[in-house]
Design an enzyme around this catalytic site. Structure first.
Site, PDB file in Angstrom:
ATOM      1  N   ASP A   8       0.838  -1.199   0.000  1.00  0.00           N
ATOM      2  CA  ASP A   8       0.000   0.000   0.000  1.00  0.00           C
ATOM      3  C   ASP A   8       0.872   1.247   0.000  1.00  0.00           C
ATOM      4  OD1 ASP A   8      -2.340   1.385  -0.101  1.00  0.00           O
ATOM      5  OD2 ASP A   8      -3.046   0.848   1.897  1.00  0.00           O
ATOM      6  N   GLY A   9       0.264   2.368  -0.382  1.00  0.00           N
ATOM      7  CA  GLY A   9       0.944   3.652  -0.388  1.00  0.00           C
ATOM      8  C   GLY A   9       0.064   4.721   0.219  1.00  0.00           C
ATOM      9  N   GLU A  43       2.157   3.295  -3.953  1.00  0.00           N
ATOM     10  CA  GLU A  43       1.657   1.950  -4.234  1.00  0.00           C
ATOM     11  C   GLU A  43       2.653   1.175  -5.101  1.00  0.00           C
ATOM     12  OE1 GLU A  43      -1.337   0.692  -3.269  1.00  0.00           O
ATOM     13  OE2 GLU A  43      -2.595   2.414  -2.736  1.00  0.00           O
ATOM     14  N   ASP A  67      -4.959  -2.570  -3.004  1.00  0.00           N
ATOM     15  CA  ASP A  67      -6.241  -1.871  -3.157  1.00  0.00           C
ATOM     16  C   ASP A  67      -6.216  -0.863  -4.299  1.00  0.00           C
ATOM     17  OD1 ASP A  67      -4.794   0.272  -2.174  1.00  0.00           O
ATOM     18  OD2 ASP A  67      -5.778   0.311  -0.218  1.00  0.00           O
ATOM     19  N   HIS A 121      -9.567   0.142   3.326  1.00  0.00           N
ATOM     20  CA  HIS A 121     -10.299   0.629   4.498  1.00  0.00           C
ATOM     21  C   HIS A 121     -11.604  -0.140   4.705  1.00  0.00           C
ATOM     22  CE1 HIS A 121      -7.553   4.065   4.934  1.00  0.00           C
ATOM     23  NE2 HIS A 121      -7.544   4.054   3.624  1.00  0.00           N
ATOM     24  N   ASP A 131      -1.367  -0.220   5.176  1.00  0.00           N
ATOM     25  CA  ASP A 131      -1.806   1.174   5.101  1.00  0.00           C
ATOM     26  C   ASP A 131      -1.331   1.966   6.317  1.00  0.00           C
ATOM     27  OD1 ASP A 131      -3.735   3.331   3.966  1.00  0.00           O
ATOM     28  OD2 ASP A 131      -4.392   3.088   6.036  1.00  0.00           O
TER      29      ASP A 131
END
Length: 332
Positions: A8-9, A43, A67, A121, A131
């Site tokens: 994730d980023g 990401e 995501d 989320h 995240d």
């Protein structure tokens, strides 16, 4: 054995202080970041570092939970075509984040991997852990404090703990488990490269930064912000830019076009890559705030091919306005 990891980023302001992270479990994860970057760069860097950190296990299957449909599509669908065109898009313009994509292209050679999209989320344990760590690094760069970079992958040949100073350019590795030491704010401003020199709406460097007046007191009304973002999205040069469109469209975006066709987000991104469409003029009809986090726009478009009545539902997602649904009807 299959290695399962989330990547994730995070970028505060997008662009702004940025972080990236991949996560397997509490004893196996890594994070890094930059003083200035975008969500997409974070990401991509998380995925790149995951491949590099597992390079000593080339025969193991790697399952990456992500995501970002932009990242998944870049690597699994669009990259081969971009390479054939000399890393240029269908309109001849250079591909965004090309340095990171070229490194990923090299890192995945000979590897066995799959991507799985997960909704961000939404309570997915691995995604939430990645995240949290990416956002912690972004906050550290924003505040000028240290952030843990994680233990890395056991047996990894080389760590990229701090991340490159500029996305796509490698930086010296930090010892596993040691904290990132962001530069003081003043020196960051002086040394920071101008990665985002193109001016967007309202003179902002990024077209899609969160500009909601309730979050930024005294700012521009959210209805005006959303209207300008809609105008930007109708421009052919913006529609041809997958990275920028990908930021604007909600992960669950859907459209019923003026032809009656139902479009998903992925189908729309692929179609716009090949044909961004004609220039149109937007004539606003209404902008109604349905709730604190949703705005309904209605407007008319005028183009050579005719006029159409359109409606767009924009929602505030992670402090950023994104297009959730659009419908167009030819005007008789």
């Amino acid at each position: 054995m299959t290695i399962i990891a989330a990547a994730d980023g995070s970028a505060l302001g997008n662009p702004g202080p940025a972080g990236w992270a991949w996560y397997v479990d509490d004893s196996c994860w890594q994070a890094g970041g930059w003083p200035h970057g975008t969500n997409n760069q974070g990401e991509l860097m998380a995925v790149l570092d995951l491949f590099k950190s597992t390079a000593h296990l080339p025969h193991e299957d790697l399952r990456i939970l992500c995501d970002s449909q932009y990242v998944i599509n870049c690597i699994t669908k669009w990259m081969p075509g971009w390479k054939r065109k000399g890393w240029r898009k269908a309109d001849g313009k250079p591909v965004l984040n090309v340095d990171l994509l070229k490194e990923i292209d090299q890192a995945i050679a000979g590897r066995k991997y799959t991507f799985e999209w997960v909704k961000g989320h939404a309570g997915h344990d691995l995604n939430e852990a990645a995240d949290e760590r990416a956002r912690a690094v972004a906050l550290a760069y924003q505040q000028g404090t240290a952030a843990p970079v994680g233990p890395g992958f056991p047996g990894a040949l080389q760590a990229v703990a701090a991340g490159p100073a500029t996305p796509g350019v490698a930086a010296p590795a930090a010892p596993a488990g040691q904290p990132v030491q962001p530069a003081p704010a003043a020196s960051r401003l002086l040394a920071e490269p101008a990665l985002f020199g193109e001016s967007g709406i309202f003179g902002q460097a990024d077209l899609f930064s969160e500009l909601d007046d309730e979050i930024r007191p005294g700012g521009i009304p959210a209805e005006d912000v959303v209207l300008e973002l809609e105008r930007e999205l109708l421009r052919p040069d913006v529609r041809a830019d997958i990275g920028r469109v990908g930021v604007l469209l909600h992960p669950d975006f859907a459209e019923i076009g003026s032809s009656g066709r139902y479009w998903t987000r992925d189908a729309m991104l692929m179609a716009l890559e090949e044909n961004p469409g004609e220039a149109v003029v937007l004539e606003p009809l209404s902008a109604d705030r349905l709730s604190d986090t949703s705005i309904l726009l209605t407007y008319r478009t005028v183009a050579r091919s005719g006029t159409a009545l359109r409606s767009s539902l924009w929602v505030l997602d992670r402090d950023q306005w994104r297009l959730r649904f659009h419908q167009g009807t030819p005007e008789k």
